[in-house]
Motif scaffolding. Structure first.
Motif, mmCIF file in Angstrom:
data_model
loop_
_atom_site.group_PDB
_atom_site.id
_atom_site.type_symbol
_atom_site.label_atom_id
_atom_site.label_comp_id
_atom_site.label_asym_id
_atom_site.label_seq_id
_atom_site.Cartn_x
_atom_site.Cartn_y
_atom_site.Cartn_z
ATOM 1 N N VAL A 61 0.829 -1.205 0.000
ATOM 2 C CA VAL A 61 0.000 0.000 0.000
ATOM 3 C C VAL A 61 0.861 1.252 0.000
ATOM 4 O O VAL A 61 0.553 2.234 -0.688
ATOM 5 C CB VAL A 61 -0.959 -0.008 1.205
ATOM 6 N N LEU A 62 1.949 1.241 0.752
ATOM 7 C CA LEU A 62 2.839 2.407 0.768
ATOM 8 C C LEU A 62 3.380 2.699 -0.629
ATOM 9 O O LEU A 62 3.483 3.855 -1.037
ATOM 10 C CB LEU A 62 3.990 2.181 1.742
ATOM 11 N N VAL A 63 3.719 1.645 -1.361
ATOM 12 C CA VAL A 63 4.221 1.835 -2.721
ATOM 13 C C VAL A 63 3.115 2.376 -3.627
ATOM 14 O O VAL A 63 3.323 3.329 -4.394
ATOM 15 C CB VAL A 63 4.780 0.519 -3.280
ATOM 16 N N LEU A 64 1.928 1.791 -3.542
ATOM 17 C CA LEU A 64 0.815 2.248 -4.375
ATOM 18 C C LEU A 64 0.474 3.714 -4.097
ATOM 19 O O LEU A 64 0.204 4.496 -5.014
ATOM 20 C CB LEU A 64 -0.419 1.381 -4.124
ATOM 21 N N MET A 65 0.494 4.100 -2.821
ATOM 22 C CA MET A 65 0.110 5.454 -2.455
ATOM 23 C C MET A 65 1.211 6.463 -2.796
ATOM 24 O O MET A 65 0.929 7.623 -3.085
ATOM 25 C CB MET A 65 -0.198 5.522 -0.961
ATOM 26 N N ALA A 66 2.463 6.026 -2.736
ATOM 27 C CA ALA A 66 3.566 6.946 -3.012
ATOM 28 C C ALA A 66 3.717 7.239 -4.499
ATOM 29 O O ALA A 66 4.235 8.294 -4.877
ATOM 30 C CB ALA A 66 4.876 6.374 -2.472
ATOM 31 N N ASP A 67 3.272 6.339 -5.339
ATOM 32 C CA ASP A 67 3.481 6.468 -6.773
ATOM 33 C C ASP A 67 2.437 7.397 -7.383
ATOM 34 O O ASP A 67 1.624 7.007 -8.205
ATOM 35 C CB ASP A 67 3.422 5.087 -7.431
ATOM 36 N N HIS A 68 2.449 8.645 -6.925
ATOM 37 C CA HIS A 68 1.462 9.610 -7.383
ATOM 38 C C HIS A 68 2.025 10.997 -7.126
ATOM 39 O O HIS A 68 2.144 11.426 -5.982
ATOM 40 C CB HIS A 68 0.149 9.430 -6.630
ATOM 41 N N GLU A 69 2.354 11.716 -8.192
ATOM 42 C CA GLU A 69 3.057 12.986 -8.041
ATOM 43 C C GLU A 69 2.141 14.203 -8.020
ATOM 44 O O GLU A 69 2.623 15.324 -7.869
ATOM 45 C CB GLU A 69 4.079 13.136 -9.172
ATOM 46 N N LEU A 70 0.836 14.008 -8.156
ATOM 47 C CA LEU A 70 -0.054 15.164 -8.247
ATOM 48 C C LEU A 70 -1.116 15.169 -7.157
ATOM 49 O O LEU A 70 -2.157 15.810 -7.312
ATOM 50 C CB LEU A 70 -0.710 15.218 -9.636
ATOM 51 N N ALA A 71 -0.891 14.467 -6.061
ATOM 52 C CA ALA A 71 -1.796 14.584 -4.924
ATOM 53 C C ALA A 71 -1.751 16.017 -4.395
ATOM 54 O O ALA A 71 -0.735 16.710 -4.526
ATOM 55 C CB ALA A 71 -1.395 13.600 -3.829
ATOM 56 N N ALA A 72 -2.836 16.471 -3.788
ATOM 57 C CA ALA A 72 -2.895 17.854 -3.297
ATOM 58 C C ALA A 72 -1.761 18.145 -2.327
ATOM 59 O O ALA A 72 -1.156 19.229 -2.357
ATOM 60 C CB ALA A 72 -4.244 18.104 -2.626
ATOM 61 N N SER A 73 -1.459 17.198 -1.461
ATOM 62 C CA SER A 73 -0.385 17.421 -0.486
ATOM 63 C C SER A 73 0.967 17.544 -1.181
ATOM 64 O O SER A 73 1.816 18.359 -0.781
ATOM 65 C CB SER A 73 -0.355 16.288 0.538
ATOM 66 N N THR A 74 1.188 16.743 -2.227
ATOM 67 C CA THR A 74 2.443 16.822 -2.966
ATOM 68 C C THR A 74 2.566 18.167 -3.676
ATOM 69 O O THR A 74 3.649 18.777 -3.703
ATOM 70 C CB THR A 74 2.541 15.678 -3.982
#
Length: 210
Positions: A61-74
């Motif tokens: 899950v950590l890998v799936l959630m980290a693989d996203h560069e356009l989340a609002a927090s990012t």
């Protein structure tokens, strides 16, 4: 950040070194475990059982959630960094965005709805607790994934491996019948973290760690 005299070293190698210290320190502080794999530290943070299968699931899950560069927090982190904020301050900006009910905290409301269903509240009443404004209910819709968030199926599959997803399925059917769009990753976290033995709001913690 004030105790790190190297926080303003913005050379690429310097930023990587600072990031390593920042991540390691943050996980150690939240989990109470100064060393060990990230999955084990996150398991300790959320109170999940730490057998090999569950640690592997958390790692996935950590890998799936980290693989996203356009989340609002990012995006918030990037905006702060683009104005010269040091890495610690930039990440703090990301935490601010993460705490919003439309971002990291969305899974908590879904966890509450599923917990109500386990207490024999009907799917319709549980769904109504999520339909309190004119926008999309928490855990539904994603501007980058109009055809469905690809992270949802593998996370729901993990949830089914460790517990029943029957309540989540019924809640999903009810909300979709009310016109909700496709579920996003916040919805998928809501049945997973209790199945792993996590405390309330564990989904937000996993999202934040990732």
């Amino acid at each position: 950040s004030l105790v790190d005299p190297l926080r303003f070293d913005r050379r690429p190698s310097g930023l990587v070194a600072t990031a390593r210290r920042l991540v390691a320190t943050a996980l150690a502080a939240t989990s109470g475990r100064p060393t060990g794999p990230a999955a084990a530290q996150v398991a300790a943070w959320i109170g999940a059982r730490s057998d090999r299968a569950r640690l592997a699931a958390i790692d996935d899950v950590l890998v799936l959630m980290a693989d996203h560069e356009l989340a609002a927090s990012t995006v918030a982190v990037r905006v702060a960094a683009s104005f010269g904020a040091d890495p610690y301050a930039a990440v703090a900006a990301g935490f601010g965005a993460m705490s919003g009910t439309r971002h990291g905290a969305a899974s908590r409301r879904l966890e509450d709805a599923l917990a109500a269903m386990r207490r024999r509240v009907s799917p319709a009443r549980a769904a109504m607790s999520l339909l309190d404004d004119e926008g999309a209910p928490p855990g539904f819709g994603h501007p980058l994934y109009p055809d469905g968030d690809p992270r949802v199926p593998p996370i729901l599959a993990l949830a089914a491996r460790f517990g029943s997803t029957a309540h989540a399925d019924r809640l999903l059917d009810t909300l979709r019948a009310q016109g909700a769009s496709r579920p996003n990753v916040d919805f998928a976290l809501a049945p997973l973290t209790p199945a792993l033995g996590g405390a309330p709001a564990a989904g937000e913690a996993v999202f934040t760690a990732a």
